[in-house]
Design an enzyme around this catalytic site. Structure first.
Site, PDB file in Angstrom:
ATOM      1  N   GLY A 121     -76.935  12.453  40.471  1.00 59.13           N
ATOM      2  CA  GLY A 121     -76.789  13.231  39.208  1.00 59.13           C
ATOM      3  C   GLY A 121     -77.614  12.889  38.376  1.00 59.13           C
ATOM      4  O   GLY A 121     -78.388  13.521  37.462  1.00 59.13           O
ATOM      5  N   GLU A 122     -77.709  11.309  37.985  1.00 57.78           N
ATOM      6  CA  GLU A 122     -78.562  10.913  37.131  1.00 57.78           C
ATOM      7  C   GLU A 122     -79.977  11.333  37.004  1.00 57.78           C
ATOM      8  O   GLU A 122     -80.694  11.661  36.168  1.00 57.78           O
ATOM      9  CB  GLU A 122     -78.446   9.333  36.807  1.00 57.78           C
ATOM     10  CG  GLU A 122     -76.891   9.079  36.097  1.00 57.78           C
ATOM     11  CD  GLU A 122     -75.865   8.893  37.294  1.00 57.78           C
ATOM     12  OE1 GLU A 122     -76.403   9.080  38.515  1.00 57.78           O
ATOM     13  OE2 GLU A 122     -75.029   8.279  36.868  1.00 57.78           O
ATOM     14  N   SER A 123     -80.472  11.172  38.500  1.00 64.61           N
ATOM     15  CA  SER A 123     -81.709  11.508  38.717  1.00 64.61           C
ATOM     16  C   SER A 123     -82.303  12.965  38.430  1.00 64.61           C
ATOM     17  O   SER A 123     -83.271  13.064  37.886  1.00 64.61           O
ATOM     18  CB  SER A 123     -81.951  11.232  40.214  1.00 64.61           C
ATOM     19  OG  SER A 123     -81.860   9.711  40.540  1.00 64.61           O
ATOM     20  N   SER A 130     -78.029   7.394  40.607  1.00 66.08           N
ATOM     21  CA  SER A 130     -77.851   8.077  41.675  1.00 66.08           C
ATOM     22  C   SER A 130     -78.483   9.410  41.536  1.00 66.08           C
ATOM     23  O   SER A 130     -79.102   9.770  40.564  1.00 66.08           O
ATOM     24  CB  SER A 130     -76.555   7.998  42.349  1.00 66.08           C
ATOM     25  OG  SER A 130     -75.590   8.408  41.022  1.00 66.08           O
ATOM     26  N   SER A 182     -80.841  14.711  36.233  1.00 69.55           N
ATOM     27  CA  SER A 182     -80.723  15.076  34.859  1.00 69.55           C
ATOM     28  C   SER A 182     -82.018  14.541  34.133  1.00 69.55           C
ATOM     29  O   SER A 182     -82.396  15.061  32.843  1.00 69.55           O
ATOM     30  CB  SER A 182     -79.568  14.361  34.056  1.00 69.55           C
ATOM     31  OG  SER A 182     -79.801  13.127  34.151  1.00 69.55           O
TER      32      SER A 182
END
Length: 169
Positions: free
Chosen positions: A41-43, A39, A45
């Site tokens: 946040g990971e994207s 999602s 990062s």
């Protein structure tokens, strides 16, 4: 499931084929790194990682998968050239097989702690090198995972390397 999620506004109707492992895009020639970020946040990062990979290894291409509309929009706006976003296929054997048959990634990087069996085990069965990066686990998740060793072990063993976010993880 996809029809219900579409009615709820959680799926992009124009890109639903991607969720079934079908793409309207061609696989770029050359080395392809698949990065899965669930999602927003990971994207966010992975954007510096993508820039660094492209700076250090100019000939590579990157495929980023995510599962939310918000992350798809964000990545569509921020990914550099030679990086492509697709929705991650649903964790159904046929959908994952179609995805892997089409994209044929040379390696996979996971920035995610939510593992779906087909998405993890099918690439491993194809001998696609996989790394779990920025891994994290809450104490609650660790307790649950300890109760399911026969499920957890094959998933974690599918990764060639696991890089934790912190020493406690």
């Amino acid at each position: 499931l996809l029809a219900r999620r579409t009615r709820q506004g959680k799926e992009d109707p124009s890109r639903q084929e991607e969720r079934q492992g079908r793409s309207s895009l061609c696989r770029p020639s050359g080395f392809l790194i698949w990065i899965h970020a669930a999602s927003v946040g990971e994207s966010l990062s992975i954007l510096p990682l993508i820039s660094r990979l492209m700076d250090d290894h100019g000939a590579i291409n990157i495929l980023v998968t995510s599962g939310t509309r918000t992350s798809a929009t964000l990545l569509g706006e921020r990914l550099p050239a030679r990086a492509t976003h697709q929705y991650v296929p649903v964790d159904h054997p046929a959908s994952v097989r179609r995805f892997l048959d089409h994209w044929q990634p040379d390696m996979a990087l996971w920035v995610e702690s939510e593992f779906w069996p087909n998405l993890v085990l099918q690439p491993a069965a194809r001998k696609i090198p996989m790394s779990l990066i920025n891994a994290r686990m809450s104490a609650r998740s660790a307790r649950r995972w300890r109760r399911l060793p026969n499920l957890v072990a094959p998933l974690l063993n599918a990764f060639d390397i696991i890089l934790a976010q912190s020493s406690s993880d």
